[in-house]
Design a protein around this motif. Structure first.
Motif, mmCIF file in Angstrom:
data_model
loop_
_atom_site.group_PDB
_atom_site.id
_atom_site.type_symbol
_atom_site.label_atom_id
_atom_site.label_comp_id
_atom_site.label_asym_id
_atom_site.label_seq_id
_atom_site.Cartn_x
_atom_site.Cartn_y
_atom_site.Cartn_z
ATOM 1 N N VAL A 1 0.848 -1.190 0.000
ATOM 2 C CA VAL A 1 0.000 0.000 0.000
ATOM 3 C C VAL A 1 0.886 1.244 0.000
ATOM 4 O O VAL A 1 1.725 1.426 0.890
ATOM 5 C CB VAL A 1 -0.937 0.035 1.217
ATOM 6 C CG1 VAL A 1 -1.803 1.297 1.191
ATOM 7 C CG2 VAL A 1 -1.809 -1.220 1.258
ATOM 8 N N VAL A 2 0.702 2.092 -0.991
ATOM 9 C CA VAL A 2 1.459 3.338 -1.116
ATOM 10 C C VAL A 2 0.553 4.511 -0.755
ATOM 11 O O VAL A 2 -0.572 4.619 -1.260
ATOM 12 C CB VAL A 2 1.992 3.509 -2.554
ATOM 13 C CG1 VAL A 2 2.603 4.896 -2.746
ATOM 14 C CG2 VAL A 2 3.029 2.429 -2.868
ATOM 15 N N GLY A 3 1.022 5.370 0.114
ATOM 16 C CA GLY A 3 0.306 6.591 0.447
ATOM 17 C C GLY A 3 0.827 7.747 -0.386
ATOM 18 O O GLY A 3 2.047 7.926 -0.514
ATOM 19 N N ALA A 4 -0.066 8.517 -0.960
ATOM 20 C CA ALA A 4 0.316 9.670 -1.779
ATOM 21 C C ALA A 4 -0.338 10.916 -1.206
ATOM 22 O O ALA A 4 -1.573 10.994 -1.124
ATOM 23 C CB ALA A 4 -0.112 9.466 -3.233
ATOM 24 N N ILE A 5 0.468 11.867 -0.808
ATOM 25 C CA ILE A 5 -0.033 13.148 -0.298
ATOM 26 C C ILE A 5 0.342 14.214 -1.313
ATOM 27 O O ILE A 5 1.521 14.428 -1.591
ATOM 28 C CB ILE A 5 0.544 13.467 1.086
ATOM 29 C CG1 ILE A 5 0.137 12.377 2.084
ATOM 30 C CG2 ILE A 5 0.079 14.832 1.569
ATOM 31 C CD1 ILE A 5 0.682 12.586 3.480
ATOM 32 N N THR A 6 -0.671 14.855 -1.880
ATOM 33 C CA THR A 6 -0.445 15.704 -3.038
ATOM 34 C C THR A 6 -0.880 17.151 -2.772
ATOM 35 O O THR A 6 -1.759 17.395 -1.962
ATOM 36 C CB THR A 6 -1.189 15.146 -4.263
ATOM 37 O OG1 THR A 6 -2.590 15.040 -3.966
ATOM 38 C CG2 THR A 6 -0.659 13.764 -4.614
ATOM 39 N N PRO A 7 -0.268 18.118 -3.477
ATOM 40 C CA PRO A 7 -0.517 19.532 -3.207
ATOM 41 C C PRO A 7 -1.633 20.117 -4.054
ATOM 42 O O PRO A 7 -2.230 19.427 -4.887
ATOM 43 C CB PRO A 7 0.829 20.169 -3.562
ATOM 44 C CG PRO A 7 1.301 19.337 -4.725
ATOM 45 C CD PRO A 7 0.835 17.930 -4.441
ATOM 46 N N ALA B 1 3.607 -0.761 -11.140
ATOM 47 C CA ALA B 1 4.449 -1.751 -10.449
ATOM 48 C C ALA B 1 3.628 -2.778 -9.684
ATOM 49 O O ALA B 1 4.185 -3.755 -9.166
ATOM 50 C CB ALA B 1 5.400 -1.030 -9.489
ATOM 51 N N GLY B 2 2.302 -2.562 -9.550
ATOM 52 C CA GLY B 2 1.451 -3.539 -8.886
ATOM 53 C C GLY B 2 1.036 -3.188 -7.476
ATOM 54 O O GLY B 2 0.466 -4.026 -6.770
ATOM 55 N N ASN B 3 1.301 -1.960 -7.044
ATOM 56 C CA ASN B 3 0.889 -1.520 -5.715
ATOM 57 C C ASN B 3 -0.576 -1.069 -5.729
ATOM 58 O O ASN B 3 -1.195 -0.920 -6.787
ATOM 59 C CB ASN B 3 1.760 -0.353 -5.264
ATOM 60 C CG ASN B 3 3.229 -0.712 -5.211
ATOM 61 O OD1 ASN B 3 3.678 -1.387 -4.298
ATOM 62 N ND2 ASN B 3 3.985 -0.256 -6.198
#
Length: 493
Positions: A145-151, A169-171
């Motif tokens: 699990v990838v967390g993405a915090i965006t502006p 990549a399969g995440n």
């Protein structure tokens, strides 16, 4: 009645566990746009659980890389089909020009096509060993699990820079967009479901950094965090990631030099300065906010930049004729105003702008500003303003210039304007910045890697190299000798 937007978790809209919402405001008109769910730790936990379940499910984990790539291309197609809607939603949310947002939306599908093509190109290698009987090979695996915090300044573009390689990549991903610009990221998640991504692969929790963002960064089931924003917040995120030994990719602040040598085409360089600092109202981490002009062309460049700055059309970002829209929110306007005041107190001269323009619109507008009589010791030169404020300084020699340009805690980007090919290569090599533009500025491609040096970041976005940011490398050893086991007290090789 104001529209209410919920989180997007597990393929469906989900209301906030607290029942609370917050309001997003159009920065040009100061009217309310919508109310978004105010996420907290409970909402984040639900989103991460959905992402974890999707990562472990056969519908995603056993999907072939080629089919993952097809889903990314489907998403790119849908973004193209809905480009005008997305451009308008983003323009009213953050105040950027509709024509710039149309350009971003037209380019955005290419990111998904590019990473869709890379999805089945992730591969390992066979490693030579000293023993004929031992096979050693590597393989790259998704992290989880990838967390993405965006502006808020380019929500969809900067979200895509994170989730496209992560998904290729399969995440699976949980996105926490800026509280100032939630709408288009939620719409992106809906389009991902429409494109065929299994439920839970793409999730969005809206809310504030101190609540939803902090809960996401600290979640124990998170395998990686990718963040774009301020250096100060990035430092805290890096500390949290390090404490749990998870990866982080950080694209942080900048104070980029835009350099004009004596042999440059000064008219073109002036347009490059305008593009570097006034496009997007200066609200970009790669803004060329420090302008260094050789003393023999300084006056000419200053005149050209000032004349154009004074004629930039400020107004409604939805009007095709507008060249400069508002700043994204009230605190950002106050920050820009305070920095100009600080610069004047330090001895800077306001050569153009330096105030709010006189407009019929009530929004967060600030005039394109040129500061002179500045040097590298001043805060307006050393600290990121994130607004339409250029500090223009003269220099004499190449060595002096390199010293001045590198005298900063940041190292994100730089521009060089010269007709001398040898100098272009030489100076590009000497500058401490991850991206160097020569005789252009703000050029970008999903195929070209981007990395911040020094306090401008950690890790790589875009390009082949970014796929490594979202995979882990496993080394596998196979003993093919079925005979008696060797000496157990000797290491094999």
């Amino acid at each position: 009645m104001t529209e209410r937007l919920n989180h997007y978790i597990g393929g469906v809209a989900v209301g906030p566990s607290s029942g609370e919402f917050f309001t997003s405001t159009n920065p040009a008109t100061l009217t309310s746009l919508y109310e978004a769910a105010r996420g907290n730790a409970e909402d984040v936990d639900r989103a991460v659980a959905a992402a974890r379940a999707a990562f472990e499910s056969s519908s995603w984990s056993r999907l072939s890389p080629t089919k993952r790539g097809r889903l990314l291309r489907n998403l790119g197609d849908l973004i193209g089909e809905n480009a005008e809607e997305l451009a308008r939603l983003e323009s009213v949310d953050n105040g950027k020009l509709i024509r710039e947002m149309r350009g971003q939306m037209a380019a955005l599908p290419e990111y998904y096509y590019y990473y869709g093509g890379l999805a089945d190109k992730v591969q390992g290698a066979q490693i030579p060993t000293a023993s004929y009987d031992v096979l050693n090979y590597t393989q790259r695996e998704p992290l989880g699990v990838v967390g993405a915090i965006t502006p808020w300044n380019s929500p969809l573009t900067l979200t895509t820079s994170k989730i496209a390689p992560a998904l290729a990549a399969g995440n699976t991903v949980v996105i926490k967009p800026s509280e100032h610009t939630s709408r288009t990221v939620l719409r992106l998640a809906e389009l991902a479901t429409e494109a065929g991504f299994p439920d839970g692969v793409v999730n969005v929790v809206t809310g504030f950094g101190a609540e939803a963002g902090a809960a996401l960064v600290s979640h124990p089931d998170l395998a990686k965090i990718s963040f774009t924003g301020s250096t100060q917040t990035g430092s805290r995120i890096a500390s949290e990631a390090a404490s749990r030994f998870i990866g982080c990719t950080l694209e942080l602040g900048g104070k980029s030099p835009n350099i004009i040598f004596e042999d440059a085409d000064v008219a073109n360089a002036a347009m490059g300065v305008i593009a570097g600092i006034y496009a997007a109202a200066g609200q970009t981490c790669i803004a060329g906010s420090r302008v260094f002009a050789h003393k023999t062309v300084y006056d000419e460049l200053l005149d050209l930049v000032t004349a154009r700055a004074r004629t930039i059309r400020i107004g409604d970002p939805l009007a095709d004729s507008t060249e400069l829209g508002p700043l994204a929110f009230a605190d950002q306007l106050a920050k820009v105003e305070s920095y100009v005041d600080i610069g004047v107190a330090e001895g800077a001269s306001v050569h153009a702008g330096g105030k709010r323009p006189d407009l019929d619109l009530p929004g967060y507008f600030y005039a394109p500003t040129v500061l002179t009589d500045v040097d590298n010791s001043m805060r307006v030169v050393r600290e990121e303003i994130f607004g339409p404020v250029a500090a223009i300084m003269p220099f004499e020699t190449e060595d002096e210039l390199v010293g001045l340009a590198n005298d900063t805690e940041y190292g994100l980007a730089a521009g060089v304007w010269t007709q001398n090919l040898a100098r272009a290569h030489r100076v590009a090599r000497r500058l401490d910045a991850g991206t160097i533009w020569v005789n252009t500025y703000r050029a970008m491609s999903p195929m070209s890697p981007r990395q911040g040096f020094k306090n401008s970041g950690v890790g790589i976005e875009h390009g082949l190299e970014s796929m490594n940011e979202y995979t882990r490398l496993k080394s596998i050893w196979i003993n093919t000798d079925e005979g008696a086991a060797p000496d157990p007290f000797m290491m094999r090789n």
